[in-house]
Write an enzyme that holds these catalytic residues in place. Structure first.
Site, PDB file in Angstrom:
ATOM      1  N   CYS A   1       0.833  -1.201   0.000  1.00  0.00           N
ATOM      2  CA  CYS A   1       0.000   0.000   0.000  1.00  0.00           C
ATOM      3  C   CYS A   1       0.865   1.248   0.000  1.00  0.00           C
ATOM      4  CB  CYS A   1      -0.918   0.002   1.220  1.00  0.00           C
ATOM      5  SG  CYS A   1       0.003   0.160   2.774  1.00  0.00           S
TER       6      CYS A   1
ATOM      7  N   CYS B   1       3.538   1.435   2.622  1.00  0.00           N
ATOM      8  CA  CYS B   1       4.741   0.658   2.289  1.00  0.00           C
ATOM      9  C   CYS B   1       5.673   1.509   1.425  1.00  0.00           C
ATOM     10  CB  CYS B   1       4.374  -0.618   1.529  1.00  0.00           C
ATOM     11  SG  CYS B   1       3.279  -1.746   2.416  1.00  0.00           S
TER      12      CYS B   1
ATOM     13  N   ASP C   1       6.793  22.961 -34.957  1.00  0.00           N
ATOM     14  CA  ASP C   1       7.824  23.237 -35.949  1.00  0.00           C
ATOM     15  C   ASP C   1       7.263  22.829 -37.315  1.00  0.00           C
ATOM     16  OD1 ASP C   1      10.465  23.729 -37.025  1.00  0.00           O
ATOM     17  OD2 ASP C   1      10.677  21.552 -37.133  1.00  0.00           O
TER      18      ASP C   1
ATOM     19  N   ASP D   1      11.497  18.161 -34.545  1.00  0.00           N
ATOM     20  CA  ASP D   1      12.265  16.948 -34.865  1.00  0.00           C
ATOM     21  C   ASP D   1      13.723  17.207 -35.182  1.00  0.00           C
ATOM     22  OD1 ASP D   1      12.130  18.112 -37.431  1.00  0.00           O
ATOM     23  OD2 ASP D   1      12.250  16.119 -38.352  1.00  0.00           O
TER      24      ASP D   1
ATOM     25  N   ASP E   1      15.619  22.227 -32.771  1.00  0.00           N
ATOM     26  CA  ASP E   1      14.418  22.233 -31.920  1.00  0.00           C
ATOM     27  C   ASP E   1      14.721  21.792 -30.491  1.00  0.00           C
ATOM     28  OD1 ASP E   1      12.759  22.968 -34.070  1.00  0.00           O
ATOM     29  OD2 ASP E   1      12.581  20.874 -34.700  1.00  0.00           O
TER      30      ASP E   1
END
Length: 764
Positions: A16, A19, A436, A634, A638
């Site tokens: 839980c 823990c 972009d 990409d 960037d």
């Protein structure tokens, strides 16, 4: 100062949120530990530490001190699966023992109240003390054998002053068991009329909690299915050429530089470069594209992809943890191990919840004992035990990690990789998207988009122009040659070639003089362009590059080359705007080109001629306005903006630097998967919120009921057995609610992993 290292361990025995807090607290106390993050759903802990101050052995010892078992992950995926199966076997065995003893115990305790005449028959057979002793004998193995795990964990929790679920279960069932045991063994110590037995309550609580844990364990095993599918994509053996012969060796023994043979229908074992032969390879696990890709000498192949009907040999370049597939698995695991902000808040709440519950249970016992009706001691015990059991925080600890686990796994199946679990929540809260242009909305490479023939046959004109352009390395030239190849036009031999940079080129093809270039170049040659001047102006306005072609001094064609929009770019923008997002274009291209592309994609706001620093500045400006910004790109240029944005989304087909800077990676390169990522992130966040509401509201609402709030008016008091059932239902709801994310389907359709088995696919 030495950079922090990272250690990841599997932690066995957690149940839980308490823990989780106990393990994190025990590790964080060590000198040199920067952070410790535990994920209950994956049963893992990630520790950032300074190696000069603390060792991995000491970190493992801290986990053991907290009462849990640390297991190394290195090369242990199979062991992890075996450990989960072993845990389920242990739970199944203990559950069988508990059910076997609890069923007759319930019959002995409850039967006389339900079955008419049974009480009389039992009294006729044996005196009540005999039956009471039998109840004690049946309850004892349930309490101390089937329920031993709760005592062990409760002791560790209390030793570290971090009470959790095990403490609540152990205290609640022990109170009922030992009260009943004393009533059997020394009944004279109780006031008259209060020596009642609650063996069945203690046994049923242990049995129901075990049943809940067993069902939960099985359900949680399904949440990591995406990782298992990825792991199964890599074949176990590779056909390696060594000492002049082919040998099948385990993939783990392949080293960079090995020459590997791939037969029809085989899965490619590791990453490499094709040396001999050719084939078509299904790379859908990487690109999401269903069509196979042709592979020739010099082309790269990726481990885990599926070869079709051809055969080839390749040189291994990246093996083991350096391969693309291993990198994908690592990113998914890291995302599943991360904690979003909402989980950190939940952990802080869980840290004080259990101590509060213990205080409420103690207060409940005291109030009932002081002012409750007769038999006050009995009612006080029932109410206190019910409070302890019903408030177990299992569901609280599972609310976030199970949803993150299933959500990131489903995203991976759709070709969307979340590098951080927190990115799921952050993406769901984004309101502004900066896109972009090149490689994101457009293909990122020029293509021949128009061929307007002024004189002659179209095929003949393209044959001559392509022959001339085949001598050039310019991207525009490659686009024209590629267009000719698609029309099955083979380049003709060229007798002579001369290029004028920035203007055009001249070539002699089969005795004919071919010129290709700008309008300015044509005018310098004395070739009139009036026949297509109007169309050339229209193409330029649409951000397409017009080229003129002349043969033997006569104008024969107007060509247009452009970087076209990807299929789905328009749909992607429309879908994002439908989701309520503000979509903008940020590009380094000139204003005219940027405006033309934005117009074609349906974007109104444009920032053109933006250098990498300008893209970062635009992200920062929007963030200062209070917007939550996602940047999608990409390229290398960037990467700074991807890192600066609240969420950086990298196109997986782009550069490695951009991919490494992104929080989310779109492996397919399809812009429509942007909307799928947003929808999934919002669905996951909504699932987490529902889980939290259920876990907290459910527990908080039932605590007053368990304490006896309805007893004064209605005479209703929650039975401890019903409290245990309610607690188990809460955990199961959270897990099954999270599993609903497995059915999520994005706007680009469900992405499916290839069949991990061997064998070529039949194609039509």
């Amino acid at each position: 100062m030495e950079a922090l290292k990272r250690l990841e361990l599997r932690v066995e025995g957690m149940h839980c949120a308490s823990c989780v807090a106990a393990v994190e607290r025990s590790i964080s106390k060590l000198p040199g530990v920067g952070s410790a993050t535990v994920n209950l759903a994956t049963e893992r802990v990630a520790v950032d530490y300074a190696s000069e101050a603390v060792s991995p052995a000491r970190i493992k010892a801290a986990v053991r001190d907290a009462g849990y078992n640390p297991v190394d992950l290195e090369g242990q995926r199979d062991r992890e699966s075996d450990a989960r199966e072993a845990e389920q076997r242990t739970l199944r065995r203990d559950l069988g023992l508990a059910l076997g003893a609890t069923a007759p115990l319930l019959l002995l305790a409850m039967g006389p109240m339900i079955v008419p005449g049974l009480d009389r028959l039992m009294r006729a057979a044996f005196a009540p003390p005999v039956w009471h002793t039998l109840e004690l004998l049946l309850a004892t193995p349930v309490q101390f054998v089937a329920g031993r795990r709760y005592y062990r964990h409760a002791w560790a929790e209390l030793r570290h002053l971090s009470p959790g679920m095990s403490t609540l279960v152990a205290l609640g069932t022990s109170a009922a068991y030992f009260y009943s045991a004393l009533a059997v063994l020394v009944p004279r110590i109780f006031p008259a009329g209060t020596a009642h037995l609650y063996f069945e309550a203690a046994a049923v609580i242990v049995t129901l909690v075990l049943l809940g844990k067993y069902l939960e364990s099985r359900a949680r095993g399904r949440t990591s299915e995406a990782i298992h599918k990825l792991v199964r994509l890599q074949p176990p053996m590779a056909l390696v050429l060594r000492d002049g012969e082919r040998r099948e060796v385990p993939v783990a023994e392949v080293v960079p530089g090995d020459r590997i043979a791939v037969r029809p229908g085989d899965r490619i074992p590791v990453d490499g470069v094709v040396l001999d032969g050719s084939s078509w390879v299904d790379e859908s696990m990487i690109t999401g594209e269903p069509l196979p890709v042709e592979k020739r000498p010099g082309d790269e192949v990726v481990g885990g992809t599926l070869n079709d009907t051809g055969a080839f040999e390749f040189r291994a370049t990246r093996v083991g943890q350096d391969g693309v597939l291993a990198h994908i698995i690592r990113m998914v695991e890291q995302a599943q191990a991360g904690k979003p902000p909402i989980q950190r808040l939940a952990d802080r709440i869980a840290g004080v919840f259990v101590p509060l519950v213990l205080a409420v249970a103690l207060l409940t016992f005291g109030v009932w004992l002081a002012v409750g009706p007769a038999p006050a001691l009995e009612l006080a015990l029932v109410a206190a035990v019910s409070v302890l059991v019903v408030a177990c925080p299992c569901a609280m600890g599972l609310a976030t990690p199970t949803a993150i686990l299933v959500g990131t796994g489903r995203a991976a199946e759709m070709g969307i990789l979340f590098r951080r679990g927190s990115a799921l929540e952050e993406l769901a809260r984004v309101d502004t998207v900066l896109l972009d242009k090149t490689g994101t909305l457009t293909l990122g490479r020029p293509e021949l988009v128009e061929l307007h023939v002024i004189e002659g046959d179209e095929r003949e004109v393209l044959t001559l122009v392509a022959a001339a352009e085949a001598q050039s390395e310019h991207p525009v030239a490659r686009a024209i040659v590629a267009a000719a190849r698609e029309r099955n036009i083979r380049p003709l031999p060229v007798a002579s070639f001369r290029a004028e940079p920035g203007s055009g080129l001249e070539a002699c093809v089969e005795g004919r003089v071919v010129h290709v270039g700008s309008e300015r170049y044509m005018k310098r040659l004395g070739v009139p362009t009036a026949a297509a001047a109007e169309r050339a102006a229209q193409l330029a306005a649409a951000a397409r590059t017009p080229l003129w072609a002349a043969v033997d001094g006569r104008l024969v064609a107007l060509l247009a080359v452009a970087d076209p929009l990807k299929e789905g770019s328009v749909e992607a923008v429309r879908d994002l705007e439908r989701l309520g997002l503000d979509v903008r274009l940020v590009t380094g291209d000139d204003e005219r080109t940027a405006r033309a592309v934005a117009r074609a994609a349906g974007i109104e706001r444009v920032v053109a001629e933006a250098l990498p620093a300008d893209k970062v500045a635009e992200v920062e400006r929007l963030k200062r306005e209070g917007r939550r910004v996602a940047f999608v790109g990409d390229g290398i240029n960037d990467a700074p903006a991807l890192a600066q944005a609240d969420v950086g989304i990298a196109i997986g087909s782009g550069t490695n630097i951009a991919v490494e800077a992104g929080d989310v990676i779109l492996m397919t390169g399809d812009p429509r998967s942007l909307a799928a990522a947003w929808r999934l992130s919002r669905r996951t966040l909504r699932t987490i919120e529902i889980n939290f509401f259920w876990a907290y509201a459910y527990n908080v609402a039932l605590i007053p009921l368990a304490a006896g709030a309805l007893y004064p008016g209605l005479g209703l008091l929650l039975d401890p057995m019903l409290a245990a059932a309610a607690m188990s239902v809460s955990s199961l709801f959270v897990v099954t609610n999270s599993l609903r994310l497995r059915r999520f389907g994005g706007p680009v359709g469900p992405y499916r992993f290839p069949n991990p088995g061997f064998g070529a696919r039949k194609r039509r």
